[in-house]
Design an enzyme around this catalytic site. Structure first.
Site, PDB file in Angstrom:
ATOM      1  N   LYS A  96       0.827  -1.206   0.000  1.00  0.00           N
ATOM      2  CA  LYS A  96       0.000   0.000   0.000  1.00  0.00           C
ATOM      3  C   LYS A  96       0.862   1.259   0.000  1.00  0.00           C
ATOM      4  CE  LYS A  96      -3.703  -2.598   2.161  1.00  0.00           C
ATOM      5  NZ  LYS A  96      -4.322  -3.070   3.414  1.00  0.00           N
TER       6      LYS A  96
ATOM      7  N   GLN B 262      -4.760  -1.819   9.763  1.00  0.00           N
ATOM      8  CA  GLN B 262      -4.559  -3.138   9.172  1.00  0.00           C
ATOM      9  C   GLN B 262      -5.054  -4.242  10.097  1.00  0.00           C
ATOM     10  OE1 GLN B 262      -3.334  -3.760   5.985  1.00  0.00           O
ATOM     11  NE2 GLN B 262      -3.932  -5.864   6.401  1.00  0.00           N
TER      12      GLN B 262
ATOM     13  N   ASP C 125     -11.076   1.887   3.616  1.00  0.00           N
ATOM     14  CA  ASP C 125     -11.219   0.430   3.502  1.00  0.00           C
ATOM     15  C   ASP C 125     -12.674   0.040   3.234  1.00  0.00           C
ATOM     16  OD1 ASP C 125      -9.043  -1.275   3.470  1.00  0.00           O
ATOM     17  OD2 ASP C 125      -8.714  -1.175   5.627  1.00  0.00           O
TER      18      ASP C 125
END
Length: 290
Positions: free
Chosen positions: A52, A96, A119
């Site tokens: 990312k 995460q 997300d």
């Protein structure tokens, strides 16, 4: 059989995003800024976060990586989330997953500002997706939609079977495939561990999406001739022939299933790169919204 190249598609999309970012900056706009929170030293999570960060560089974004020991308390992590919510320079951020067992992942997800939830996991964004309002779509399902669209795969009127009902992939995927949209209008069956005669369900699928996290679970006898197969799984399987000591395996037994397919995604190089690039698209949208 045609291979769906997620890596090449993701590279093309990153190029498109980079061009748009250059235009924004040329017109005096602000550089999009994505932050990532990494807790602990899980190898898979670190790999995903590194991908990312690299994608941010390729897209012309600013990126910030915040790393914490596994011993961080839930209260301390929630304070980090609150600080990121209030930081005017940060357009979007991710925490995460998975998190250590002593931290409630749902509580952390709910604490994220929906306007920065790139997300697409916050209930507000999932709810907006469900009723067709603009918002951030969950990265992996949105990436799959992009692959189907860019490969010109017809979905309208098709039978789609999703294997796996997680809140991150399976359930939102089933909703996206059933909606009235360019990629959608499928008749969808969402299957899971309690489904009776799962193979009978999957054999009916024109489009089969495997997202259950069990390596090589889907075998040739479970797949209809000419089906489109999307493999979301990425499991590390012990492999002494590899320097790393493991191989990446999908949920589909690729060698025996692929000859039956019209289209299929490989692992690695299929859905994974699209998940990352879709996060970039959501971040660009967040920057525009702000």
């Amino acid at each position: 059989m045609q291979l769906i190249d997620g890596k090449a598609t993701a590279e093309a999309i990153k190029g498109e995003i980079a061009i748009e970012v250059k235009e924004i900056l040329a017109n005096g706009g602000k550089q999009p800024h994505l932050a990532a929170v990494l807790v602990g030293n899980d190898g898979g999570s670190r790999t995903y976060v590194n991908h990312k960060v690299k994608a941010c560089e390729q897209c012309g974004f600013k990126s910030t990586l915040l790393e914490f020991e596994e011993t961080i308390t839930e209260e301390e992590l929630l304070a980090v989330v609150d600080k990121l919510n209030k930081d005017e320079d940060i357009d979007g951020f991710i925490v995460q997953l998975p998190l250590p067992k002593h931290i409630d992942e749902t509580k952390v997800t709910l604490a994220i500002d929906p306007a920065k939830d790139v997300d697409g996991f916050h209930p507000e964004n999932l709810g907006r997706m469900m009723i067709g309002l603009p918002g951030f779509l969950p990265a992996t399902p949105y990436g799959i939609v992009q692959l189907l669209e860019r490969y010109g795969i017809e979905t309208s009127g098709k039978k789609c079977v999703v294997v796996g009902r997680s809140n991150i992939v399976g359930t939102p995927m089933s909703l996206l495939m059933s909606r009235n949209a360019k990629v959608g209008n499928c008749t969808v069956t969402l299957t899971h561990s309690r489904t009776a005669d799962l193979a009978a369900e999957t054999r009916e699928a024109d489009i089969l999406i495997a997202a259950l996290g069990k390596p090589e679970f889907v075998t040739a006898d479970m797949v209809k001739e000419g089906a489109v197969v999307i493999d979301v799984g990425t499991s590390r399987v012990k492999d002494d022939s590899k320097k790393s000591g493991f191989s990446l395996k999908g949920d589909v037994k690729f060698d025996e299933v692929s000859p039956k397919c019209s289209f299929i995604t490989p692992v690695p190089g299929g859905v994974g790169p699209m998940t990352v690039v879709t996060l970039m698209r959501n971040t660009l949208l967040a920057a525009k919204n702000r």
